[in-house]
Design an enzyme around this catalytic site. Sequence first.
Site, PDB file in Angstrom:
ATOM      1  N   GLY A 255       0.811  -1.229   0.000  1.00  0.00           N
ATOM      2  CA  GLY A 255       0.000   0.000   0.000  1.00  0.00           C
ATOM      3  C   GLY A 255       0.836   1.266   0.000  1.00  0.00           C
ATOM      4  O   GLY A 255       2.070   1.226  -0.066  1.00  0.00           O
ATOM      5  N   GLN A 256       0.146   2.404   0.099  1.00  0.00           N
ATOM      6  CA  GLN A 256       0.824   3.704  -0.011  1.00  0.00           C
ATOM      7  C   GLN A 256       1.886   3.884   1.073  1.00  0.00           C
ATOM      8  O   GLN A 256       3.010   4.273   0.786  1.00  0.00           O
ATOM      9  CB  GLN A 256      -0.204   4.845   0.079  1.00  0.00           C
ATOM     10  CG  GLN A 256       0.395   6.204  -0.263  1.00  0.00           C
ATOM     11  CD  GLN A 256      -0.448   7.379   0.204  1.00  0.00           C
ATOM     12  OE1 GLN A 256      -1.381   7.219   0.999  1.00  0.00           O
ATOM     13  NE2 GLN A 256      -0.137   8.565  -0.270  1.00  0.00           N
TER      14      GLN A 256
ATOM     15  N   ASP B 154       1.106  -8.902   2.097  1.00  0.00           N
ATOM     16  CA  ASP B 154       0.015  -8.139   1.485  1.00  0.00           C
ATOM     17  C   ASP B 154      -0.958  -9.135   0.862  1.00  0.00           C
ATOM     18  O   ASP B 154      -0.571 -10.258   0.531  1.00  0.00           O
ATOM     19  CB  ASP B 154       0.562  -7.195   0.405  1.00  0.00           C
ATOM     20  CG  ASP B 154      -0.402  -6.053   0.107  1.00  0.00           C
ATOM     21  OD1 ASP B 154      -0.145  -4.934   0.576  1.00  0.00           O
ATOM     22  OD2 ASP B 154      -1.419  -6.282  -0.579  1.00  0.00           O
ATOM     23  N   ILE B 155      -2.210  -8.691   0.700  1.00  0.00           N
ATOM     24  CA  ILE B 155      -3.193  -9.584   0.078  1.00  0.00           C
ATOM     25  C   ILE B 155      -2.881  -9.752  -1.411  1.00  0.00           C
ATOM     26  O   ILE B 155      -3.166 -10.792  -2.001  1.00  0.00           O
ATOM     27  CB  ILE B 155      -4.636  -9.067   0.314  1.00  0.00           C
ATOM     28  CG1 ILE B 155      -5.659 -10.141  -0.005  1.00  0.00           C
ATOM     29  CG2 ILE B 155      -4.920  -7.785  -0.458  1.00  0.00           C
ATOM     30  CD1 ILE B 155      -6.998  -9.939   0.673  1.00  0.00           C
TER      31      ILE B 155
ATOM     32  N   ASP C  38      -4.116 -12.503   3.820  1.00  0.00           N
ATOM     33  CA  ASP C  38      -5.386 -11.812   4.038  1.00  0.00           C
ATOM     34  C   ASP C  38      -5.451 -11.543   5.538  1.00  0.00           C
ATOM     35  O   ASP C  38      -5.441 -12.475   6.353  1.00  0.00           O
ATOM     36  CB  ASP C  38      -6.538 -12.730   3.591  1.00  0.00           C
ATOM     37  CG  ASP C  38      -7.903 -12.095   3.858  1.00  0.00           C
ATOM     38  OD1 ASP C  38      -7.967 -11.083   4.581  1.00  0.00           O
ATOM     39  OD2 ASP C  38      -8.894 -12.644   3.343  1.00  0.00           O
TER      40      ASP C  38
ATOM     41  N   TYR D  30     -15.020   4.410   7.907  1.00  0.00           N
ATOM     42  CA  TYR D  30     -13.561   4.380   8.124  1.00  0.00           C
ATOM     43  C   TYR D  30     -13.218   5.082   9.448  1.00  0.00           C
ATOM     44  O   TYR D  30     -12.483   4.545  10.284  1.00  0.00           O
ATOM     45  CB  TYR D  30     -12.889   5.076   6.945  1.00  0.00           C
ATOM     46  CG  TYR D  30     -11.411   5.315   7.055  1.00  0.00           C
ATOM     47  CD1 TYR D  30     -10.501   4.270   7.107  1.00  0.00           C
ATOM     48  CD2 TYR D  30     -10.894   6.622   7.070  1.00  0.00           C
ATOM     49  CE1 TYR D  30      -9.137   4.508   7.164  1.00  0.00           C
ATOM     50  CE2 TYR D  30      -9.535   6.865   7.128  1.00  0.00           C
ATOM     51  CZ  TYR D  30      -8.661   5.805   7.179  1.00  0.00           C
ATOM     52  OH  TYR D  30      -7.308   6.044   7.243  1.00  0.00           O
TER      53      TYR D  30
ATOM     54  N   LYS E  84     -11.647   3.594  12.889  1.00  0.00           N
ATOM     55  CA  LYS E  84     -10.399   4.106  13.478  1.00  0.00           C
ATOM     56  C   LYS E  84     -10.623   4.542  14.929  1.00  0.00           C
ATOM     57  O   LYS E  84      -9.789   4.308  15.797  1.00  0.00           O
ATOM     58  CB  LYS E  84      -9.842   5.265  12.637  1.00  0.00           C
ATOM     59  CG  LYS E  84      -9.263   4.826  11.294  1.00  0.00           C
ATOM     60  CD  LYS E  84      -8.062   3.912  11.477  1.00  0.00           C
ATOM     61  CE  LYS E  84      -7.472   3.439  10.173  1.00  0.00           C
ATOM     62  NZ  LYS E  84      -6.454   2.387  10.348  1.00  0.00           N
TER      63      LYS E  84
HETATM   64  C1  AKB Z   1      -8.121   9.138   3.602  1.00  0.00           C
HETATM   65  O1  AKB Z   1      -8.244  10.156   2.899  1.00  0.00           O
HETATM   66  O2  AKB Z   1      -9.037   8.314   3.785  1.00  0.00           O
HETATM   67  C2  AKB Z   1      -6.802   8.907   4.306  1.00  0.00           C
HETATM   68  C3  AKB Z   1      -6.808   9.433   5.699  1.00  0.00           C
HETATM   69  C4  AKB Z   1      -6.788  10.884   5.931  1.00  0.00           C
HETATM   70  O3  AKB Z   1      -6.819   8.671   6.616  1.00  0.00           O
HETATM   71  N1  AKB Z   1      -5.744   9.480   3.552  1.00  0.00           N
END
Ligand code: AKB
Length: 318
Positions: A12-13, A35-36, A50, A140, A144
């Site tokens: 990933g990034q 990584d997957i 996974d 998301y 978090k």
């Molecule tokens: C997103 O844009 O979802 C992420 C973040 C700010 O966690 N880059």
Amino acid sequence: MKNRILVIGAGGQIGSELIMELCRIFGNDSVVAADIKPGAGTDCPFETLDVMNGKAMLDIIKKYNIREVYLLAALLSATAEKFPDKAWQLNMEGLFHVLNLAKEKIIDKIFWPSSIAVFGFNTPKQNTPQFTVMEPSTVYGISKQAGERWCEYYYRRYNVDVRSLRYPGLIGYRSAPGGGTTDYAVHIFHEAIAKGSYECFLKEDTVLPMMYMEDAIRATLTLMQEDAGRVKIRSAYNLAAISFSPRQIADEIKKHIPGFKITYKTDSRQEIAESWPQSIDDSYAREHWGWKHKYDLKAMTADMLTNIKALHSPVTVK
Ligand code: AKB
């Protein structure tokens, strides 16, 4: 057998950059990438994994004698809105697998990233404090925030050494972002060089907290190498560098590419961006473990453009 570090989400990034730095510091033989998607293109051993498969994770941990895990696999804000159930499962289950491995003393230390997405519409937008109203509005952000609570709980209850940062939008030239709201700030550079123009999915004056990847990797490794006693916040630290809008970054790019044109066509990511802070107070990170960012908008823009051009320029045959 020697102790090793595992990076999950190595393709990933953040993962692809973190792996390079970990290999540089500790050596290719001390790091394992997972990584997957197969083949993260690293010099260290690679395993397909996974993150929801706890048994497969344990097998890799035993096979390489892993003592430290960076768990970076997640669905980011924009993608998670398309697949809320999957995002919740993936973002939470992976975390529980590693927290429980640490609780059982199979591993010693965990890094798990949080995000500015933990904040919501009712959070103060400027200089957002470490401890404040949160109320995230995206799946998301909810994952978090819940994750942060679980990290702190495992630390207090089971003495699990878990460390975390609330990353702002991250900008780097080596790797593409995947499914976030802040992704425009990476795409804009590539399109400025390739096409001389960019259509932005956020409004021109949408200010968000951002950070150059080199700073983010340094923050992550500094936090992970700090004495446990100095890591006083075990949910996640606020972390900041720069804040800017699409118009401000476009103006900075125009200093290097005078003909560059930006246009705006917003989509659902605009609402997500509006729920997030514009700037972050990260004084606890600065006080507790000496965090200091290096790149401002000007330095980051110059570095991004130079490096993307170098990556695309044809090799000269002598
Ligand atoms: C997103 O844009 O979802 C992420 C973040 C700010 O966690 N880059």
